[in-house]
Design a protein around this motif. Structure first.
Motif, PDB file in Angstrom:
ATOM      1  N   GLU A  60      45.627  46.147  53.230  1.00 39.81           N
ATOM      2  CA  GLU A  60      46.336  45.440  54.349  1.00 39.81           C
ATOM      3  C   GLU A  60      47.045  46.071  55.296  1.00 39.81           C
ATOM      4  OE1 GLU A  60      48.296  40.964  54.449  1.00 39.81           O
ATOM      5  OE2 GLU A  60      49.610  42.610  53.307  1.00 39.81           O
ATOM      6  N   ARG A 112      49.062  37.831  59.381  1.00 44.20           N
ATOM      7  CA  ARG A 112      48.134  36.958  58.336  1.00 44.20           C
ATOM      8  C   ARG A 112      47.523  35.823  58.954  1.00 44.20           C
ATOM      9  NH1 ARG A 112      52.699  38.797  54.231  1.00 44.20           N
ATOM     10  NH2 ARG A 112      51.822  40.665  53.646  1.00 44.20           N
ATOM     11  N   TRP A 163      42.576  35.977  49.274  1.00 43.80           N
ATOM     12  CA  TRP A 163      42.142  36.945  50.323  1.00 43.80           C
ATOM     13  C   TRP A 163      42.485  35.965  51.639  1.00 43.80           C
ATOM     14  CZ3 TRP A 163      40.225  38.421  45.857  1.00 43.80           C
ATOM     15  CH2 TRP A 163      39.771  39.985  45.780  1.00 43.80           C
ATOM     16  N   SER A 166      45.941  37.562  53.015  1.00 45.15           N
ATOM     17  CA  SER A 166      45.799  38.996  52.818  1.00 45.15           C
ATOM     18  C   SER A 166      45.028  39.469  54.176  1.00 45.15           C
ATOM     19  CB  SER A 166      45.619  39.754  51.815  1.00 45.15           C
ATOM     20  OG  SER A 166      45.312  41.042  51.758  1.00 45.15           O
TER      21      SER A 166
END
Length: 625
Positions: A60, A112, A163, A166
């Motif tokens: 990330e 994000r 997910w 992230s």
């Protein structure tokens, strides 16, 4: 008088019933309620404490920094990371991160936000698709219950939640593929509604192009394989292809997908073509990269984990479907074929990535929506789907019992969690902080309540159609009661020390002073320090780097001196390395340099992590430990 009162009461009751009926019939009211409800569901799953944690290492942090560099350099064609070209992935995710930074400012939340929106788009689209493809003759309550259950299962599973919080490229690929396949089934099933078919014909190429911009050719190959295999099994391939406006769809796909590829190839030539298509795609599929190998069954446990707790019911959903009866399914209306389509979708993705040499859990994220849809349609099937098998409900009860047992075991494991995390030497205070917070006990209670919730369903006579309810309540309780306390705790105990040291390293570094990270790939140091970083697994590698760098600098300095007589050496001085370097790492790794304590300047320490300043000559010339 009594009759008059009864008459008024009946009028009042009729008015209430009429109001409720009006609410049920009003499309715009349903739409508003649905939008608010879906927004709350997605907030709970993806946006709740989205920006609390600093960027996670390593993927990330790397991914976000590339988007950050695009914004800083105002270069939206060339990806850079750590002052180097970075063509491992295409540009869509970097664009989204850079655009979010430009609009909302640079922060973890803004980094994000695009993936949370991508995850939410599949939940909204899945809800809308299930409402749309259900037949108009079906009772409204059934349609809405199915759509809501589908949205909940799509949102509340570990794969989509993890997910969806992230900022990595996997969610952009998985969401775009899902939306493309939704578009296909909309166009395939809605023969009587031309405007919906046209909408599907637009969605297919647009979202496939976005998938190609997110991760390369796989964004077209995967949805294409799913559609072709499904149509072949249904005996409809050439019929459907003749119905599609292929020329218009092809033009639309290339209009969206190709401009960036053309610009990147024009700017960088073989550095882009060889690095991206050769290394990041062909080699990644045909050979093992970065040590990420795995056996042919590598993804089977991950299918179970990514869809927990719904994955327990996936075999039942497949068995109930009976897709091996192809002749029967080919005779059913296209609308009824959505569950078989999801099964093909799931299996094609699983087999495609199982055949690849390089294996990572995130690769199979595109099958998570397919699995969630299959399970939700198991409980509330579409009209025309095969009826439930005649006979006892013992398979469902056995699976429900296993589901409850697993939740009970997880509850016990949650209560013991502080003892397990106490074994991590990098975070010696984390176990005590976790136990003091009471969160393990809260999590254990949530899981235990969900497990106990299965008991009345297991002993109740009749078909066990509500086995989804304890799982849904348990997952909701986890997100509502555990995540708000766990995220700040994780940040304070595990993430903040690294972030603080990285920010400090950028602030205290002298001109041309190199920053070396030893022993781990903490790519967040690049993002938070705002300077290039050199990473080394061992002391030997770091020393060899410094010696080679010094030798190269000396040769360059000698060449510059021989070319100029009495000229200024300012240019050489500006490019020369500083006499000291910054060392960043865990204390046990930095001690392996065997440096004289008097030569080490400790700038700061956080937990077990250290930031040192050391003489470059001492570090490069120290004897091997």
């Amino acid at each position: 008088m009594v009759q008059l009162r009864d008459h008024c009461l009946n009028d009042s009751q009729a008015s209430v019933l009429k109001s409720r009926s009006s609410l049920g019939r009003s499309p715009w009211r349903r739409a508003v309620i649905s939008l608010v409800g879906l927004g709350m569901l997605c907030w709970l799953a993806f946006f709740n404490h989205l920006g609390t944690l600093s960027l996670m290492d390593k993927t990330e942090a790397l991914f976000v920094e590339v988007g950050h560099q695009m914004l800083l350099r105002n270069d939206w064609v060339t990806p850079y990371w750590n002052n180097e070209l970075f063509f491992d992935y295409p540009v869509w995710g970097y664009w989204m991160v850079g655009l979010s930074f430009r609009i909302f400012g640079v922060s973890e939340w803004a980094a994000r936000l695009p993936v949370a929106l991508a995850a939410s788009s599949v939940v909204f689209a899945g809800f809308g698709l299930l409402l749309t493809i259900a037949g108009p003759d079906e009772e409204n309550g059934q349609r809405w219950r199915r759509a809501w259950l589908t949205a909940a299962v799509l949102a509340l599973n570990p794969g989509w939640v993890g997910w969806g919080r992230s900022s990595v490229t996997d969610m952009f690929l998985a969401s775009a593929i899902s939306l493309s396949l939704f578009g296909f089934f909309l166009s395939y099933s809605q023969q009587a509604r031309p405007w919906l078919r046209r909408f599907g014909y637009v969605a297919m190429p647009v979202f496939s192009a976005i998938a190609v911009l997110a991760k390369g050719p796989v964004g077209l190959v995967l949805p294409g394989l799913v559609i072709v295999v499904f149509l072949l099994l249904q005996g409809q391939l050439w019929v459907v292809l003749r119905q599609m406006p292929m020329l218009a769809m092809t033009v639309l796909f290339f209009a969206v997908a190709t401009p960036w590829y053309a610009l990147a190839a024009q700017a960088h030539g073989m550095a882009f073509l060889g690095g991206f298509f050769g290394f990041s795609n062909l080699e990644r599929y045909t050979s093992v990269l970065y040590g990420h190998a795995g056996p042919w069954y590598f993804y089977l446990p991950w299918c179970l984990l990514l869809l927990l707790p719904w994955s327990f019911y996936w075999p039942l959903a497949v068995a109930r479907l009976g897709y091996w009866r192809l002749g029967w399914w080919r005779e059913q209306p296209r609308v009824s074929q959505f569950a078989p389509f999801c099964l093909v979708w799931f299996l094609v993705v699983l087999l495609f990535f199982s055949a690849a040499a390089t294996k990572l859990a995130g690769y199979i994220l595109p099958l998570v929506p397919a699995g969630a849809l299959l399970v939700s349609l198991y409980w509330i099937p579409l009209p025309g789907a095969p009826p439930r098998a005649i006979g006892p409900d013992w398979p469902q009860r056995w699976v429900g019992g296993i589901n409850a047992l697993v939740l009970a075991v997880m509850a016990m494991a949650a209560a013991l969690a502080p003892r397990w995390v106490a074994t991590d030497p990098a975070y010696p205070d984390f176990a005590q902080a976790l136990e003091s917070s009471g969160l393990p006990l809260v999590l254990a209670i949530v899981l235990a309540v969900a497990a106990v919730g299965f008991f009345p369903l297991l002993v109740h006579d009749g078909s066990p159609r509500w086995f989804w309810a304890p799982n849904l309540l348990g997952f909701t309780g986890l997100l509502l009661l555990v995540v708000p306390g766990l995220a700040p705790l994780m940040q304070a105990q595990r993430q903040q020390p690294l972030k603080d040291l990285a920010v400090l390293a950028g602030q205290v570094s002298e001109p041309n002073e190199e920053l070396l990270v030893i022993g781990y790939l903490r790519y967040s140091v690049v993002y938070y320090s705002k300077k290039p970083v050199s990473y080394f697994d061992s002391v030997k590698g770091a020393r060899e780097h410094l010696r080679n760098d010094d030798t190269s600098s000396n040769k360059k300095s000698a060449n510059n001196t021989s070319r100029s007589s009495g000229g200024s050496a300012a240019g050489s001085a500006e490019s020369a390395s500083a006499s000291t370097v910054l060392l960043f790492g865990e204390e046990r790794n930095l001690r392996r340099f065997d440096l004289d304590p008097s030569s080490v300047q400790t700038i700061a320490d956080r937990g077990n992590h250290r930031l040192w300043r050391v003489s470059r000559a001492d570090l490069a010339g120290s004897p091997q430990p």
